[in-house]
Design a protein around this motif. Structure first.
Motif, PDB file in Angstrom:
ATOM      1  N   LEU A  15      16.379 -86.377  16.022  1.00  0.00           N
ATOM      2  CA  LEU A  15      17.080 -87.471  16.686  1.00  0.00           C
ATOM      3  C   LEU A  15      18.316 -87.905  15.908  1.00  0.00           C
ATOM      4  O   LEU A  15      19.389 -88.121  16.482  1.00  0.00           O
ATOM      5  N   VAL A  16      18.170 -88.075  14.593  1.00  0.00           N
ATOM      6  CA  VAL A  16      19.290 -88.515  13.750  1.00  0.00           C
ATOM      7  C   VAL A  16      19.248 -87.684  12.465  1.00  0.00           C
ATOM      8  O   VAL A  16      18.331 -87.839  11.652  1.00  0.00           O
ATOM      9  N   ARG A  17      20.220 -86.814  12.313  1.00  0.00           N
ATOM     10  CA  ARG A  17      20.305 -86.007  11.093  1.00  0.00           C
ATOM     11  C   ARG A  17      21.471 -86.521  10.256  1.00  0.00           C
ATOM     12  O   ARG A  17      22.590 -86.661  10.776  1.00  0.00           O
ATOM     13  N   PRO A  18      21.229 -86.823   8.995  1.00  0.00           N
ATOM     14  CA  PRO A  18      22.347 -87.256   8.141  1.00  0.00           C
ATOM     15  C   PRO A  18      23.392 -86.147   8.043  1.00  0.00           C
ATOM     16  O   PRO A  18      23.053 -84.959   7.937  1.00  0.00           O
ATOM     17  N   SER A  19      24.647 -86.543   8.092  1.00  0.00           N
ATOM     18  CA  SER A  19      25.728 -85.562   8.151  1.00  0.00           C
ATOM     19  C   SER A  19      25.913 -84.801   6.842  1.00  0.00           C
ATOM     20  O   SER A  19      26.460 -83.698   6.838  1.00  0.00           O
ATOM     21  N   GLY A  20      25.482 -85.412   5.746  1.00  0.00           N
ATOM     22  CA  GLY A  20      25.738 -84.736   4.477  1.00  0.00           C
ATOM     23  C   GLY A  20      24.687 -85.034   3.425  1.00  0.00           C
ATOM     24  O   GLY A  20      23.698 -85.734   3.676  1.00  0.00           O
ATOM     25  N   ARG A  21      24.905 -84.468   2.259  1.00  0.00           N
ATOM     26  CA  ARG A  21      24.049 -84.689   1.103  1.00  0.00           C
ATOM     27  C   ARG A  21      24.948 -84.965  -0.108  1.00  0.00           C
ATOM     28  O   ARG A  21      26.066 -84.460  -0.209  1.00  0.00           O
ATOM     29  N   THR A  22      24.430 -85.788  -0.968  1.00  0.00           N
ATOM     30  CA  THR A  22      25.171 -86.048  -2.211  1.00  0.00           C
ATOM     31  C   THR A  22      24.975 -84.862  -3.133  1.00  0.00           C
ATOM     32  O   THR A  22      24.206 -83.935  -2.857  1.00  0.00           O
ATOM     33  N   GLY A  23      25.689 -84.885  -4.252  1.00  0.00           N
ATOM     34  CA  GLY A  23      25.551 -83.815  -5.232  1.00  0.00           C
ATOM     35  C   GLY A  23      24.137 -83.710  -5.768  1.00  0.00           C
ATOM     36  O   GLY A  23      23.717 -82.633  -6.204  1.00  0.00           O
ATOM     37  N   SER A  24      23.434 -84.821  -5.728  1.00  0.00           N
ATOM     38  CA  SER A  24      22.056 -84.827  -6.221  1.00  0.00           C
ATOM     39  C   SER A  24      21.056 -84.477  -5.114  1.00  0.00           C
ATOM     40  O   SER A  24      19.842 -84.492  -5.348  1.00  0.00           O
ATOM     41  N   GLY A  25      21.558 -84.222  -3.896  1.00  0.00           N
ATOM     42  CA  GLY A  25      20.683 -83.828  -2.803  1.00  0.00           C
ATOM     43  C   GLY A  25      20.169 -84.977  -1.940  1.00  0.00           C
ATOM     44  O   GLY A  25      19.328 -84.753  -1.066  1.00  0.00           O
ATOM     45  N   TYR A  26      20.653 -86.176  -2.187  1.00  0.00           N
ATOM     46  CA  TYR A  26      20.200 -87.304  -1.374  1.00  0.00           C
ATOM     47  C   TYR A  26      20.903 -87.301  -0.014  1.00  0.00           C
ATOM     48  O   TYR A  26      22.056 -86.892   0.113  1.00  0.00           O
ATOM     49  N   ARG A  27      20.173 -87.795   1.005  1.00  0.00           N
ATOM     50  CA  ARG A  27      20.740 -87.880   2.350  1.00  0.00           C
ATOM     51  C   ARG A  27      21.902 -88.873   2.351  1.00  0.00           C
ATOM     52  O   ARG A  27      21.804 -89.968   1.780  1.00  0.00           O
ATOM     53  N   GLU A  28      22.949 -88.479   3.073  1.00  0.00           N
ATOM     54  CA  GLU A  28      24.116 -89.356   3.169  1.00  0.00           C
ATOM     55  C   GLU A  28      24.499 -89.471   4.653  1.00  0.00           C
ATOM     56  O   GLU A  28      24.754 -88.470   5.306  1.00  0.00           O
ATOM     57  N   TYR A  29      24.497 -90.729   5.137  1.00  0.00           N
ATOM     58  CA  TYR A  29      24.752 -90.988   6.548  1.00  0.00           C
ATOM     59  C   TYR A  29      26.188 -91.427   6.764  1.00  0.00           C
ATOM     60  O   TYR A  29      26.702 -92.291   6.028  1.00  0.00           O
ATOM     61  N   SER A  30      26.817 -90.843   7.780  1.00  0.00           N
ATOM     62  CA  SER A  30      28.181 -91.228   8.137  1.00  0.00           C
ATOM     63  C   SER A  30      28.146 -92.410   9.104  1.00  0.00           C
ATOM     64  O   SER A  30      27.083 -92.830   9.586  1.00  0.00           O
ATOM     65  N   GLY A  31      29.320 -92.925   9.422  1.00  0.00           N
ATOM     66  CA  GLY A  31      29.410 -94.007  10.393  1.00  0.00           C
ATOM     67  C   GLY A  31      28.870 -93.588  11.748  1.00  0.00           C
ATOM     68  O   GLY A  31      28.208 -94.366  12.452  1.00  0.00           O
ATOM     69  N   GLU A  32      29.130 -92.335  12.165  1.00  0.00           N
ATOM     70  CA  GLU A  32      28.621 -91.838  13.444  1.00  0.00           C
ATOM     71  C   GLU A  32      27.101 -91.738  13.433  1.00  0.00           C
ATOM     72  O   GLU A  32      26.431 -92.004  14.441  1.00  0.00           O
ATOM     73  N   ASP A  33      26.564 -91.343  12.264  1.00  0.00           N
ATOM     74  CA  ASP A  33      25.102 -91.262  12.144  1.00  0.00           C
ATOM     75  C   ASP A  33      24.475 -92.650  12.332  1.00  0.00           C
ATOM     76  O   ASP A  33      23.455 -92.795  13.019  1.00  0.00           O
ATOM     77  N   ILE A  34      25.087 -93.645  11.710  1.00  0.00           N
ATOM     78  CA  ILE A  34      24.547 -95.005  11.809  1.00  0.00           C
ATOM     79  C   ILE A  34      24.653 -95.510  13.248  1.00  0.00           C
ATOM     80  O   ILE A  34      23.744 -96.172  13.778  1.00  0.00           O
ATOM     81  N   GLN A  35      25.766 -95.168  13.909  1.00  0.00           N
ATOM     82  CA  GLN A  35      25.923 -95.567  15.307  1.00  0.00           C
ATOM     83  C   GLN A  35      24.839 -94.932  16.169  1.00  0.00           C
ATOM     84  O   GLN A  35      24.273 -95.565  17.065  1.00  0.00           O
ATOM     85  N   ARG A  36      24.490 -93.671  15.875  1.00  0.00           N
ATOM     86  CA  ARG A  36      23.434 -92.993  16.634  1.00  0.00           C
ATOM     87  C   ARG A  36      22.078 -93.669  16.386  1.00  0.00           C
ATOM     88  O   ARG A  36      21.254 -93.791  17.307  1.00  0.00           O
ATOM     89  N   ILE A  37      21.849 -94.130  15.159  1.00  0.00           N
ATOM     90  CA  ILE A  37      20.603 -94.846  14.853  1.00  0.00           C
ATOM     91  C   ILE A  37      20.489 -96.080  15.745  1.00  0.00           C
ATOM     92  O   ILE A  37      19.426 -96.361  16.323  1.00  0.00           O
ATOM     93  N   PHE A  38      21.586 -96.811  15.873  1.00  0.00           N
ATOM     94  CA  PHE A  38      21.556 -98.012  16.720  1.00  0.00           C
ATOM     95  C   PHE A  38      21.355 -97.648  18.192  1.00  0.00           C
ATOM     96  O   PHE A  38      20.701 -98.379  18.934  1.00  0.00           O
TER      97      PHE A  38
END
Length: 332
Positions: free
Chosen positions: A25-48
């Motif tokens: 349903l909602v996949r984070p657009s990226g990952r940090t260098g340490s591998g953590y999920r990173e959500y973009s503005g579009e991802d957050i909008q999809r969550i809402f």
């Protein structure tokens, strides 16, 4: 934005965000260098968007279709949501009604609660025998509104009779609830309401039956008049005569007229009403015969004079009936 910050700002827990990701349903657009999920503005909008659709009652699978299927048309799904919501409300309303009825009995313990629930369930059973047993056991055991609801919806004559018996012995409130049934758009419900009222004692039921004499429903008027006749209510006379003319419960109507004719003045008024109907051109032969027979139960000089006049009636059957009735009076 990392998942913890997204959870704090959106109000959606990190665990639910991971669940959304597992469902696609909602996949984070990226990952940090340490591998953590990173959500973009579009991802957050999809969550809402997901949360908004969840609030309408859509399942997560339906939400996925709504967001990702270009050919998806929401109208059919919204119609289905409306239907499901109505069904859920109906079920919950029925549960609320049952809980209120249990509460109204002021149960002392869980055994009392279970007893009332059992009776309420039996009143709605598919088995007529079970409903009849429940009706006979329900006096002072279930709220009167449950008895009224069952009586207004009961089609089996034996069960209906048991429910009317229970209502006649129940506590207050029954007549007012039955009065609502008199205004039902369903003819069968109106008939059940007036028949139940007819068996209820007290001034409130009598007053409602008097009002029912003016009902546009002839069946309601008829049952009300029959009940009032046995209660000595002279207002019922015109409708009772109508029943005799129509041949509907005419024997019971004639008996009620006889009861109302206990005093000389009342007997003369009833005889005059019967004679007036006999004189009308619109009265058919069979109706005139029933009216003549009804005079038999009316004592006094007025009915005797009417029978004497009918000896010369053009309808031979009416004349013979009058002669026979006069002979019985002479013998008496």
């Amino acid at each position: 934005m990392l998942i913890g910050e997204v959870a704090r700002r959106s109000g959606v827990s990190a665990r639910m965000l991971r669940h959304y990701e597992s469902l696609g349903l909602v996949r984070p657009s990226g990952r940090t260098g340490s591998g953590y999920r990173e959500y973009s503005g579009e991802d957050i909008q999809r969550i809402f968007h997901v949360e908004s659709l969840r609030a309408t009652g859509l399942s997560l699978r339906e939400i996925g279709r709504a967001l990702d299927d270009p050919g998806f048309t929401p109208s059919a799904l919204v119609d289905d949501l409306i239907r499901r919501t109505r069904e859920r409300i109906a079920v919950e309303s029925e549960l609320l009604t049952r809980l209120r009825r249990v509460h109204a009995t002021d149960p002392a313990d869980w055994e009392d609660v279970l007893h009332v629930i059992t009776l309420l369930g039996a009143l709605g059973s598919k088995s007529a025998d079970a409903r009849q047993r429940a009706a006979l056991a329900s006096v002072d055991e279930v709220p009167v509104e449950a008895l009224v609801e069952a009586a207004l919806g009961e089609g089996d004559p034996n069960v209906a009779g048991a429910l009317r018996w229970a209502l006649a012995r129940s506590g207050g409130g029954g007549p007012a609830l039955l009065a609502e049934g008199l205004g039902s758009p369903v003819a069968a419900v109106r008939e059940r309401a007036v028949r139940s009222l007819a068996e209820m004692p007290g001034g409130e039921a009598t007053a409602l039956l008097r009002n029912a004499l003016a009902s546009p429903d002839a069946v309601v008027r008829g049952y009300a008049a029959l009940a009032l006749g046995t209660r000595g209510e002279a207002d019922a006379v015109p409708v009772l005569v109508d029943l005799v003319v129509a041949g509907t419960n005419d024997t019971d109507a004639a008996d009620a007229l006889s009861l109302l004719a206990g005093e000389d003045a009342a007997a003369d008024r009833i005889a005059a009403e019967l004679v007036d109907r006999l004189a009308r051109d619109t009265t058919g032969a069979s109706a005139r015969g029933r009216l003549t027979q009804a005079l038999a139960g009316v004592p006094g000089a007025g009915s005797s004079r009417a029978l004497q006049e009918l000896l010369h009636d053009e309808d031979r059957a009416v004349a013979l009936t009058a002669a026979y009735l006069l002979q019985l009076r002479d013998v008496g």
